[in-house]
Design a protein around this motif. Structure first.
Motif, PDB file in Angstrom:
ATOM      1  N   THR A  47       0.805  -1.228   0.000  1.00 25.20           N
ATOM      2  CA  THR A  47       0.000   0.000   0.000  1.00 25.20           C
ATOM      3  C   THR A  47       0.839   1.280   0.000  1.00 25.20           C
ATOM      4  OG1 THR A  47      -0.194  -0.100   2.401  1.00 25.20           O
ATOM      5  CG2 THR A  47      -1.972  -1.094   1.116  1.00 25.20           C
ATOM      6  N   SER A  48       2.137   1.158   0.224  1.00 22.59           N
ATOM      7  CA  SER A  48       2.984   2.356   0.234  1.00 22.59           C
ATOM      8  C   SER A  48       3.463   2.738  -1.170  1.00 22.59           C
ATOM      9  CB  SER A  48       4.199   2.143   1.143  1.00 22.59           C
ATOM     10  OG  SER A  48       5.038   1.121   0.627  1.00 22.59           O
ATOM     11  N   LEU A  49       3.207   1.874  -2.166  1.00 26.27           N
ATOM     12  CA  LEU A  49       3.647   2.150  -3.534  1.00 26.27           C
ATOM     13  C   LEU A  49       2.473   2.625  -4.397  1.00 26.27           C
ATOM     14  CD1 LEU A  49       5.805  -1.063  -4.058  1.00 26.27           C
ATOM     15  CD2 LEU A  49       6.634   1.239  -3.522  1.00 26.27           C
ATOM     16  N   PRO A  50       2.667   3.717  -5.133  1.00 26.92           N
ATOM     17  CA  PRO A  50       1.586   4.235  -5.982  1.00 26.92           C
ATOM     18  C   PRO A  50       1.113   3.225  -7.034  1.00 26.92           C
ATOM     19  CG  PRO A  50       3.343   5.853  -5.800  1.00 26.92           C
ATOM     20  CD  PRO A  50       3.831   4.594  -5.151  1.00 26.92           C
ATOM     21  N   GLU A  51       2.024   2.408  -7.564  1.00 26.77           N
ATOM     22  CA  GLU A  51       1.638   1.447  -8.602  1.00 26.77           C
ATOM     23  C   GLU A  51       0.802   0.281  -8.067  1.00 26.77           C
ATOM     24  OE1 GLU A  51       5.995   0.608  -7.508  1.00 26.77           O
ATOM     25  OE2 GLU A  51       4.844   2.373  -8.042  1.00 26.77           O
ATOM     26  N   SER A  52       0.606   0.247  -6.754  1.00 26.28           N
ATOM     27  CA  SER A  52      -0.217  -0.788  -6.144  1.00 26.28           C
ATOM     28  C   SER A  52      -1.707  -0.439  -6.199  1.00 26.28           C
ATOM     29  CB  SER A  52       0.187  -0.992  -4.682  1.00 26.28           C
ATOM     30  OG  SER A  52       1.512  -1.433  -4.593  1.00 26.28           O
ATOM     31  N   TYR A  53      -2.018   0.700  -6.768  1.00 27.32           N
ATOM     32  CA  TYR A  53      -3.403   1.164  -6.809  1.00 27.32           C
ATOM     33  C   TYR A  53      -3.916   1.216  -8.244  1.00 27.32           C
ATOM     34  CZ  TYR A  53      -2.721   2.608  -1.988  1.00 27.32           C
ATOM     35  OH  TYR A  53      -2.467   2.612  -0.641  1.00 27.32           O
ATOM     36  N   ARG A  54      -5.205   0.999  -8.378  1.00 26.01           N
ATOM     37  CA  ARG A  54      -5.851   1.209  -9.668  1.00 26.01           C
ATOM     38  C   ARG A  54      -6.999   2.180  -9.450  1.00 26.01           C
ATOM     39  NH1 ARG A  54     -10.370  -2.398 -10.760  1.00 26.01           N
ATOM     40  NH2 ARG A  54     -10.728  -3.697  -8.944  1.00 26.01           N
ATOM     41  N   PRO A  55      -7.191   3.095 -10.394  1.00 26.03           N
ATOM     42  CA  PRO A  55      -8.254   4.092 -10.218  1.00 26.03           C
ATOM     43  C   PRO A  55      -9.621   3.533 -10.606  1.00 26.03           C
ATOM     44  CG  PRO A  55      -7.063   4.526 -12.221  1.00 26.03           C
ATOM     45  CD  PRO A  55      -6.385   3.353 -11.573  1.00 26.03           C
ATOM     46  N   ILE A  56     -10.609   3.867  -9.827  1.00 25.93           N
ATOM     47  CA  ILE A  56     -11.999   3.553 -10.132  1.00 25.93           C
ATOM     48  C   ILE A  56     -12.721   4.881 -10.278  1.00 25.93           C
ATOM     49  CG2 ILE A  56     -14.137   2.519  -9.268  1.00 25.93           C
ATOM     50  CD1 ILE A  56     -12.063   0.445  -9.951  1.00 25.93           C
ATOM     51  N   SER A  57     -13.382   5.075 -11.416  1.00 22.87           N
ATOM     52  CA  SER A  57     -14.108   6.320 -11.657  1.00 22.87           C
ATOM     53  C   SER A  57     -15.587   6.117 -11.389  1.00 22.87           C
ATOM     54  CB  SER A  57     -13.922   6.777 -13.105  1.00 22.87           C
ATOM     55  OG  SER A  57     -12.571   7.044 -13.356  1.00 22.87           O
ATOM     56  N   LEU A  58     -16.109   6.908 -10.484  1.00 18.10           N
ATOM     57  CA  LEU A  58     -17.541   6.883 -10.197  1.00 18.10           C
ATOM     58  C   LEU A  58     -18.189   7.990 -11.025  1.00 18.10           C
ATOM     59  CD1 LEU A  58     -17.432   6.516  -6.301  1.00 18.10           C
ATOM     60  CD2 LEU A  58     -17.572   4.718  -8.024  1.00 18.10           C
ATOM     61  N   THR A  59     -19.044   7.582 -11.942  1.00 19.30           N
ATOM     62  CA  THR A  59     -19.701   8.548 -12.815  1.00 19.30           C
ATOM     63  C   THR A  59     -21.212   8.488 -12.597  1.00 19.30           C
ATOM     64  OG1 THR A  59     -19.767   6.926 -14.599  1.00 19.30           O
ATOM     65  CG2 THR A  59     -17.899   8.439 -14.585  1.00 19.30           C
ATOM     66  N   ILE A  60     -21.907   9.423 -13.197  1.00 19.20           N
ATOM     67  CA  ILE A  60     -23.358   9.527 -13.074  1.00 19.20           C
ATOM     68  C   ILE A  60     -24.018   8.287 -13.686  1.00 19.20           C
ATOM     69  CG2 ILE A  60     -25.365  10.896 -13.767  1.00 19.20           C
ATOM     70  CD1 ILE A  60     -23.767  12.680 -12.073  1.00 19.20           C
ATOM     71  N   THR A  61     -24.954   7.698 -12.974  1.00 20.35           N
ATOM     72  CA  THR A  61     -25.624   6.479 -13.424  1.00 20.35           C
ATOM     73  C   THR A  61     -26.357   6.684 -14.745  1.00 20.35           C
ATOM     74  OG1 THR A  61     -25.872   5.764 -11.132  1.00 20.35           O
ATOM     75  CG2 THR A  61     -27.279   4.699 -12.751  1.00 20.35           C
ATOM     76  N   LEU A  62     -27.024   7.803 -14.916  1.00 26.73           N
ATOM     77  CA  LEU A  62     -27.733   8.056 -16.172  1.00 26.73           C
ATOM     78  C   LEU A  62     -26.771   8.090 -17.358  1.00 26.73           C
ATOM     79  CD1 LEU A  62     -30.367  10.733 -15.099  1.00 26.73           C
ATOM     80  CD2 LEU A  62     -30.707   8.291 -15.474  1.00 26.73           C
ATOM     81  N   CYS A  63     -25.560   8.556 -17.134  1.00 25.10           N
ATOM     82  CA  CYS A  63     -24.541   8.574 -18.184  1.00 25.10           C
ATOM     83  C   CYS A  63     -24.122   7.139 -18.509  1.00 25.10           C
ATOM     84  CB  CYS A  63     -23.345   9.401 -17.724  1.00 25.10           C
ATOM     85  SG  CYS A  63     -22.024   9.512 -18.937  1.00 25.10           S
ATOM     86  N   LYS A  64     -23.915   6.322 -17.493  1.00 19.45           N
ATOM     87  CA  LYS A  64     -23.536   4.922 -17.710  1.00 19.45           C
ATOM     88  C   LYS A  64     -24.600   4.185 -18.512  1.00 19.45           C
ATOM     89  CE  LYS A  64     -21.023   4.409 -13.395  1.00 19.45           C
ATOM     90  NZ  LYS A  64     -20.987   3.705 -12.121  1.00 19.45           N
ATOM     91  N   ILE A  65     -25.862   4.446 -18.192  1.00 23.61           N
ATOM     92  CA  ILE A  65     -26.962   3.781 -18.898  1.00 23.61           C
ATOM     93  C   ILE A  65     -26.952   4.183 -20.370  1.00 23.61           C
ATOM     94  CG2 ILE A  65     -29.473   3.658 -19.119  1.00 23.61           C
ATOM     95  CD1 ILE A  65     -29.566   3.934 -16.024  1.00 23.61           C
ATOM     96  N   MET A  66     -26.762   5.468 -20.641  1.00 23.57           N
ATOM     97  CA  MET A  66     -26.745   5.910 -22.036  1.00 23.57           C
ATOM     98  C   MET A  66     -25.541   5.325 -22.768  1.00 23.57           C
ATOM     99  SD  MET A  66     -27.226   9.630 -23.667  1.00 23.57           S
ATOM    100  CE  MET A  66     -27.317   9.844 -25.430  1.00 23.57           C
ATOM    101  N   GLU A  67     -24.385   5.270 -22.110  1.00 24.79           N
ATOM    102  CA  GLU A  67     -23.205   4.666 -22.724  1.00 24.79           C
ATOM    103  C   GLU A  67     -23.485   3.218 -23.114  1.00 24.79           C
ATOM    104  OE1 GLU A  67     -20.157   5.079 -19.783  1.00 24.79           O
ATOM    105  OE2 GLU A  67     -19.757   7.174 -20.284  1.00 24.79           O
TER     106      GLU A  67
END
Length: 115
Positions: A47-67
């Motif tokens: 957990t002390s290394l930046p490369e140990s993380y992956r980003p998760i993007s939380l976006t608007i649900t209505l946008c996800k549905i349209m996508e």
């Protein structure tokens, strides 16, 4: 939640009209341009290394549905008009990169038999 709404409720909300307006104008609502990005630790990583993380993007649900709607429609159109090549597996339903690996392995075995 939207899947379980009654048809009358969907008409009152006007969701399809909203999506059609976004599509015809070609302009996304400003709120859809933003995401909350959360760093999640990869399994068994330091957990002390930046490369140990992956980003998760939380976006608007209505946008996800349209996508999802647009992606499904594009895939349908591509398949209906036979615009995919037989070799394409990525971004296609019921196909994956494993299919290409299996094809490659088969070709290697066939070549090895003839040599």
């Amino acid at each position: 939640m939207l899947k379980h709404l009654h048809q009358n409720a969907l008409k009152i909300i006007g969701l399809l009209d909203f999506y059609n307006e976004v599509w015809s104008e070609g302009k996304l609502p400003m709120e859809w341009h933003h995401a909350i990005i959360l760093p999640l630790v990869k399994p068994n990583k330091d957990t002390s290394l930046p490369e140990s993380y992956r980003p998760i993007s939380l976006t608007i649900t209505l946008c996800k549905i349209m996508e999802k709607m647009v992606a499904n429609r594009l895939q349908w159109y591509m398949k209906k008009n036979t615009l995919f090549t037989n070799n394409q597996s990525g971004f296609r339903k019921y196909r994956s990169t494993i299919d290409q690996i299996a094809k490659l392995q088969d070709k290697i075995k066939q070549r090895h038999k003839t040599v």
